[in-house]
Motif scaffolding. Structure first.
Motif, mmCIF file in Angstrom:
data_model
loop_
_atom_site.group_PDB
_atom_site.id
_atom_site.type_symbol
_atom_site.label_atom_id
_atom_site.label_comp_id
_atom_site.label_asym_id
_atom_site.label_seq_id
_atom_site.Cartn_x
_atom_site.Cartn_y
_atom_site.Cartn_z
ATOM 1 N N PRO A 1 24.651 -26.726 -22.300
ATOM 2 C CA PRO A 1 23.503 -26.060 -21.680
ATOM 3 C C PRO A 1 22.742 -25.186 -22.670
ATOM 4 O O PRO A 1 23.334 -24.415 -23.426
ATOM 5 C CB PRO A 1 24.145 -25.215 -20.571
ATOM 6 C CG PRO A 1 25.557 -25.004 -20.994
ATOM 7 C CD PRO A 1 25.939 -26.224 -21.784
ATOM 8 N N VAL A 2 21.429 -25.339 -22.672
ATOM 9 C CA VAL A 2 20.525 -24.456 -23.413
ATOM 10 C C VAL A 2 19.753 -23.674 -22.347
ATOM 11 O O VAL A 2 18.921 -24.239 -21.638
ATOM 12 C CB VAL A 2 19.566 -25.239 -24.315
ATOM 13 C CG1 VAL A 2 18.594 -24.292 -25.014
ATOM 14 C CG2 VAL A 2 20.340 -26.053 -25.344
ATOM 15 N N THR A 3 20.068 -22.401 -22.222
ATOM 16 C CA THR A 3 19.510 -21.591 -21.143
ATOM 17 C C THR A 3 18.512 -20.585 -21.694
ATOM 18 O O THR A 3 18.837 -19.797 -22.594
ATOM 19 C CB THR A 3 20.623 -20.847 -20.383
ATOM 20 O OG1 THR A 3 21.558 -21.800 -19.865
ATOM 21 C CG2 THR A 3 20.042 -20.039 -19.233
ATOM 22 N N PHE A 4 17.305 -20.636 -21.166
ATOM 23 C CA PHE A 4 16.286 -19.659 -21.486
ATOM 24 C C PHE A 4 16.290 -18.606 -20.380
ATOM 25 O O PHE A 4 16.221 -18.955 -19.185
ATOM 26 C CB PHE A 4 14.912 -20.316 -21.598
ATOM 27 C CG PHE A 4 14.794 -21.256 -22.761
ATOM 28 C CD1 PHE A 4 14.293 -20.822 -23.979
ATOM 29 C CD2 PHE A 4 15.195 -22.577 -22.647
ATOM 30 C CE1 PHE A 4 14.180 -21.678 -25.062
ATOM 31 C CE2 PHE A 4 15.094 -23.453 -23.719
ATOM 32 C CZ PHE A 4 14.591 -22.991 -24.926
ATOM 33 N N VAL A 5 16.398 -17.345 -20.770
ATOM 34 C CA VAL A 5 16.461 -16.241 -19.813
ATOM 35 C C VAL A 5 15.224 -15.371 -20.009
ATOM 36 O O VAL A 5 14.978 -14.870 -21.113
ATOM 37 C CB VAL A 5 17.734 -15.396 -20.016
ATOM 38 C CG1 VAL A 5 17.780 -14.258 -19.002
ATOM 39 C CG2 VAL A 5 18.979 -16.266 -19.910
ATOM 40 N N GLU A 6 14.435 -15.206 -18.944
ATOM 41 C CA GLU A 6 13.241 -14.368 -19.057
ATOM 42 C C GLU A 6 13.527 -12.973 -18.538
ATOM 43 O O GLU A 6 14.311 -12.771 -17.612
ATOM 44 C CB GLU A 6 12.059 -14.984 -18.315
ATOM 45 C CG GLU A 6 12.117 -14.980 -16.792
ATOM 46 C CD GLU A 6 11.692 -13.656 -16.158
ATOM 47 O OE1 GLU A 6 11.162 -12.789 -16.879
ATOM 48 O OE2 GLU A 6 11.916 -13.481 -14.958
ATOM 49 N N THR A 7 12.872 -12.005 -19.168
ATOM 50 C CA THR A 7 12.871 -10.640 -18.677
ATOM 51 C C THR A 7 11.433 -10.141 -18.655
ATOM 52 O O THR A 7 10.614 -10.554 -19.467
ATOM 53 C CB THR A 7 13.707 -9.703 -19.572
ATOM 54 O OG1 THR A 7 13.117 -9.653 -20.892
ATOM 55 C CG2 THR A 7 15.140 -10.186 -19.692
ATOM 56 N N GLY A 8 11.135 -9.279 -17.679
ATOM 57 C CA GLY A 8 9.834 -8.628 -17.658
ATOM 58 C C GLY A 8 8.834 -9.177 -16.664
ATOM 59 O O GLY A 8 7.848 -8.497 -16.355
ATOM 60 N N LEU A 9 9.037 -10.409 -16.157
ATOM 61 C CA LEU A 9 8.095 -10.962 -15.197
ATOM 62 C C LEU A 9 8.328 -10.366 -13.812
ATOM 63 O O LEU A 9 9.461 -10.046 -13.439
ATOM 64 C CB LEU A 9 8.234 -12.487 -15.113
ATOM 65 C CG LEU A 9 7.803 -13.303 -16.337
ATOM 66 C CD1 LEU A 9 8.025 -14.782 -16.079
ATOM 67 C CD2 LEU A 9 6.345 -13.033 -16.695
#
Length: 635
Positions: free
Chosen positions: A157-165
């Motif tokens: 798994p390649v997981t992109f985690v967003e913060t701030g939205l």
């Protein structure tokens, strides 16, 4: 209001950039006075009247009938049957200009006799057979198998985690030719070992910490964090340029300007500003734009008395290309700049790729074409930091770092041990050996050179003394000899363009050893400037030294750059020995200081024959010449 659909059948209306669907007979929008276009979505097995049109609101409620009719007798079910997906996984089929998705194992269309093309939508983490094709209906129901297979064992798994939205805000990642969007905080791909480029989609009202990059999968899960920041309005970058007809771009985007002044409205973040004009040295700078502010940048290009054209392509398109200290603006993987005639080393670096150095010769009035293709690497690391003074250069085993106007530098290399050379006009160069297995930040501060005692020049070889008086400098028969008298703690700089050194790789030169009276001497540095001049700096020289400068392939830096530049060599020696205060620099490896085909030429014979000598009080000054040698751009 619809009529004709079977009870519970879902249908859709799009109007005024909003879409609603319903399983009842009505769909209602609330609109102000005006005229609005609408369209009716396709429903499998049905045709409709009034599929698109417009409705005008004039102070009263409006009712628009939509009539659905089951397809004529002779329609037959075309059923796509999937196998292999985890229960509840959504999948999609597009056929005959209609799209259906399902979380069950079947998707069915009703079609009349005929041949219909179809395509199967991508599902993250799976591959499918029968991804596209056609099906022919000839009076019978048709069944089309669609087999999904989880990506091969060894996928991670390649997981992109967003913060701030803000919660529920949609964001998008594109990687490996697949695009996913999400309104949650994560987006996950399944990938096998390898290097994958990714890009982050724009989100209105936000700036992301990165817009693109590369992910390396190496036997385990990978997590990449994308930080979003809400930005204030009125964020601008203003660029003033001379001459006013120069071409100016910001991250590849141009804009309309007036009298050499250009203004961009941007998200906060870092941007590459590139300026080019035929007959001038190109300009490139990494500029940070702050939210709610106007960042101003003034640029004056340097005119070239004579020039040729350096034109080419580079893969990946995001690579940094530096031609012997000249930053080459790259846009969409291509470049076209004018530079002074001469031989150049093109240093090409990019995160996720092995670095490259290539030689190119530019002739006045002619075009030199080059193709620069980097090879993907299982892992790269980034060396970055701040440099003082800001107009210096940082060279890592011959690979040149990108240095912006404020002194921030960065370069991507493979993990390994490197010699980092730091230099700037009017400053003593320094050299530092670094072992880099993870990205690291290192800051460098150089020391100004004092007034020199003397300087001697023969051809392209220069000897500069500080508390040392250089009285004679000769070169020939594979050797350099320097005659000098020294005070206590004298410093000697010997500079030679790498292009004039034969039969020795740059790595061998960088792994030199210096001996004084037969004892290993440590107070010295071997540095390489951005225009590929090799500088030997020997400090703390006693009055009557014997110096031995050696280098060999054994003990070379372990970084992958060890074997590039120059012909293969075995053991090379520079010998500095004093005889009645005479220092002789000799080469046991025969470091022939003669012109090699394809390398920058020596000065014309009339100039080379002169044994140019300068001491303090004569022109040019030692500092002037040292500035030329250490300048990050070709002289």
């Amino acid at each position: 209001m619809e009529t004709g659909l079977a009870p519970g059948t879902s249908w859709t209306i799009e109007m005024n950039d909003a879409t609603q669907n319903s399983s009842s007979s009505t769909i209602t929008f609330l609109e102000q006075n005006g005229t609005y276009s609408f369209s009716v979505g396709d429903v499998a097995g049905y045709t409709n009247t009034g599929g698109s049109g417009s409705v005008t609101v004039t102070g009263l409620a409006q009712s628009v009938p939509v009539t659905f009719t089951t397809k004529a007798a002779g329609s037959f079910p075309v059923t796509f049957v999937e196998t292999g997906l985890a229960p509840g996984t959504s999948w999609t089929i597009e056929m005959n200009d209609a799209t259906q998705n399902s979380s069950s194992s079947t998707i069915t269309f009703l079609e009349q006799n005929g041949t219909y093309s179809f395509s199967v939508g991508d599902v993250a983490g799976y591959t499918n057979t029968g991804g596209s094709g056609s099906v022919t209906v000839t009076g019978l129901a048709q069944s089309v198998p669609v087999t999904f297979t989880t990506k091969a064992a060894g996928s991670f798994p390649v997981t992109f985690v967003e913060t701030g939205l803000a919660p529920g805000t949609s964001w998008t990642i594109e990687m490996n030719d697949a695009t996913q969007n999400s309104s949650s905080s994560t987006i996950t791909f399944l990938e096998q070992n390898g290097t994958y480029s990714f890009s982050v989609g724009d989100v209105p009202g936000y700036a992301s910490s990165t817009t693109s990059g590369a992910i390396i999968v190496n036997g385990g899960a990978v997590t990449e964090t994308i930080n979003f920041t809400a930005f204030a309005e009125d964020t601008y970058l203003q660029v003033s340029v001379l001459p006013i007809n120069a071409s100016v771009t910001v991250n590849g985007r141009s804009t309309i300007g007036s009298e050499g002044v250009y203004v961009w409205t941007l998200l906060p973040g870092s941007y590459y500003v590139n300026v080019t004009l035929v007959g001038y040295t190109p300009y490139s700078n990494l500029v940070i734009v702050t939210a709610g502010m106007t960042t101003e940048l003034s640029i004056v290009l340097t005119a070239l008395s004579t020039y040729g054209y350096l034109v080419g392509t580079v893969t990946p398109a995001t690579a940094t290309v530096i031609a012997s200290g000249v930053i080459v603006p790259v846009e969409d993987g291509a470049f076209n700049v004018t530079v002074a005639p001469g031989a150049y080393y093109l240093s090409v670096t990019s995160s996720g790729y092995e670095s490259l150095v290539l030689e190119a010769n530019v002739v006045a009035g002619q075009t030199t074409h080059v193709t620069l293709n980097l090879t993907t690497a299982p892992k790269t690391v980034t060396l970055s930091g701040e440099l003082s003074p800001a107009n210096g250069s940082v060279v890592v085993n011959g690979f040149i770092a990108y240095v912006n106007a404020t002194g921030h530098f960065q370069v991507s290399v493979l993990p390994g041990t490197y010699t980092v050379s730091v230099s700037a006009p009017g400053y003593f160069p320094l050299s530092e050996n670094l072992t880099i297995f993870a990205s690291v930040t290192v800051n460098f501060t150089l020391t100004k050179v004092p007034g020199s005692t003397s300087m001697k020049i023969t051809g392209n070889v220069t000897a500069t003394g500080y508390n040392i008086t250089v009285t004679e400098l000769t070169s020939g028969n594979g050797s350099i000899s320097v005659t000098f008298t020294s005070q206590v703690n004298g410093t000697l700089l010997v500079t030679i363009p790498y292009a004039e050194v034969e039969n020795a790789t740059l790595a061998q030169v960088l792994s030199s050893h210096v001996y004084v009276n037969g004892v290993l001497f440590t107070d010295f540095a071997i540095t390489v400037t951005a225009n590929y001049t090799v500088v030997l700096t020997v400090r703390g020289l006693p009055a009557d030294p014997t110096l031995l400068w050696t280098f060999s392939s054994s003990g070379s830096p372990s970084g992958p750059a060890s074997g590039f530049l120059g012909l293969p060599g075995n053991i090379g020696v520079y010998l500095l020995t004093s005889i009645a205060l005479v220092a002789i620099i000799a080469t046991a490896l025969v470091l022939a200081l003669k012109h090699r085909e394809g390398r920058p030429p020596l000065p014309p014979p009339g100039d080379a024959a002169k044994d140019a000598e300068t001491t303090m009080g004569k022109q040019p000054s030692a500092e002037d010449l040292l500035t030329d040698v250490l300048a990050p751009l070709p002289g």
